[in-house]
Design an enzyme around this catalytic site. Structure first.
Site, PDB file in Angstrom:
ATOM      1  N   SER A 183     -16.827 -65.592 140.057  1.00 19.40           N
ATOM      2  CA  SER A 183     -16.102 -65.742 141.319  1.00 19.40           C
ATOM      3  C   SER A 183     -14.593 -65.668 141.045  1.00 19.40           C
ATOM      4  CB  SER A 183     -16.508 -67.054 141.999  1.00 19.40           C
ATOM      5  OG  SER A 183     -16.052 -67.092 143.326  1.00 19.40           O
ATOM      6  N   ASP A 268     -24.383 -61.464 148.650  1.00 20.95           N
ATOM      7  CA  ASP A 268     -23.217 -62.328 148.478  1.00 20.95           C
ATOM      8  C   ASP A 268     -22.251 -62.121 149.639  1.00 20.95           C
ATOM      9  OD1 ASP A 268     -20.998 -63.752 147.639  1.00 20.95           O
ATOM     10  OD2 ASP A 268     -21.012 -62.951 145.598  1.00 20.95           O
ATOM     11  N   HIS A 297     -24.070 -65.533 146.125  1.00 20.71           N
ATOM     12  CA  HIS A 297     -22.918 -65.825 145.275  1.00 20.71           C
ATOM     13  C   HIS A 297     -23.309 -66.561 143.990  1.00 20.71           C
ATOM     14  CE1 HIS A 297     -18.697 -65.691 144.555  1.00 20.71           C
ATOM     15  NE2 HIS A 297     -18.556 -67.007 144.528  1.00 20.71           N
TER      16      HIS A 297
END
Length: 317
Positions: A183, A268, A297
């Site tokens: 991320s 995601d 995610h």
């Protein structure tokens, strides 16, 4: 054609227009030179970690400014006759350096690990920078009207100085520096691969900070705070987009020469896979991306973790 190939084929043709300004390279050259002016002043304190197979150090160093960046440095005790690879871990948004136990999988491969805080998030690291603009609800908006004040300018340079820290450790092979994260951490690993030629390999999972304008338009993840900011300051859209263009990894991608292993989840909605491919498709060096069609995610989980472990083990030998 396999299901994954069919589900992802459009991603490999995704080339949104770059938003790079004419002074992009000059800006980063200047920024790196400014970061070098602040002495690193590294500190290491041995931490009482259970087990006889690693040395764990509680470390700190000066980041872009004199903000003390805190982290863990983990060194396997076995196989230390030779220099070893070092993985530098950058954490996800609103995370922190974690705990030493989080990184023992790497240490068991005989690889040193450096995990560092991002300033002003949920770790032990504060933020000495000054911001004239933006709001206080999210660090993503700090300094958003000025590229020289924008939050990620300092964070990117903190990450570069983490590489400085790794490279002065006696046991580290400076030719085997690996940057890793998911991320926000995936974005930081990508940025370091672009900005620092000492990076040997980048492991970038469900990366953020790519195709940022699209992230803002779709209110995706942390950049939804910028969407909210622009609801109040609609007269500043162009100015905000100009600032963020300097930190968009798709504008950096052509600078990446090291090996890259990336991963995305097709479900995601925080860091959409399509947004990352705006960066991935422009990387010119050796690269691979693992696509998880039914994952969000969280990414590829244990399966992808094992892929990374095998790769790092191969290059370590």
């Amino acid at each position: 054609m396999s299901y994954i190939e069919d589900a992802s084929k459009e991603l490999f043709d995704y080339y949104p227009p770059l938003t790079k300004r004419d002074d992009f390279d000059k800006f980063w050259q200047y920024t790196i030179s400014e970061a070098r002016k602040t002495p690193l002043c590294p500190e290491k304190k041995l931490y009482n970690y259970p087990g006889s197979y690693v040395d764990v150090f509680d470390i700190s160093f000066n980041g872009f400014d004199e903000t003390r960046i805190h982290g863990w440095y983990i060194v396997p005790k076995f196989g230390r006759d030779d220099k070893m690879s070092c993985i530098i871990h950058y954490h996800g948004f609103c995370g922190n350096r974690g705990r030493p136990a989080d990184f023992m999988q790497w240490a068991m491969l005989g690889v040193a690990v450096l995990s560092v805080d991002c300033r002003g998030q949920n770790g032990d690291t504060g933020d000495a920078a000054k911001y004239s603009h933006g709001n206080t609800q999210s660090v993503i908006c700090k300094g958003v009207l000025n590229k020289e004040e924008y939050y990620f300018r300092a964070v990117y340079m903190d990450c570069l100085k983490a590489i400085d820290f790794a490279c002065i450790q006696d046991e580290v092979d400076v030719n085997r520096i690996i940057v890793e994260g998911g991320s926000q951490g995936g974005a930081l690993a990508t940025a370091m691969a672009a900005l620092d030629d000492r990076v040997y390999m980048a492991l970038c999972d469900v990366p953020s900070n790519s195709n940022i304008e699209e992230r803002i338009k779709g209110s995706h993840g942390s950049f939804s705070s910028v969407t909210d900011y622009l609801k109040v300051h609609s007269d500043k859209v162009d100015r905000v987009f100009e600032t963020l263009s300097y930190f968009d990894t798709m504008n950096m991608a052509d600078r990446i020469k090291c090996r890259v292993l990336a991963s995305v989840g097709l479900k995601d909605n925080v860091c959409p896979a399509k947004c990352y491919f705006a960066t991935y498709n422009r990387i010119k060096g050796e690269k691979d991306v693992k696509i998880y069609p039914f994952n969000g995610h969280e990414g590829g989980g244990a399966i992808h973790n094992e892929i990374k472990l095998r790769l790092v083990d191969d290059i370590r030998r």
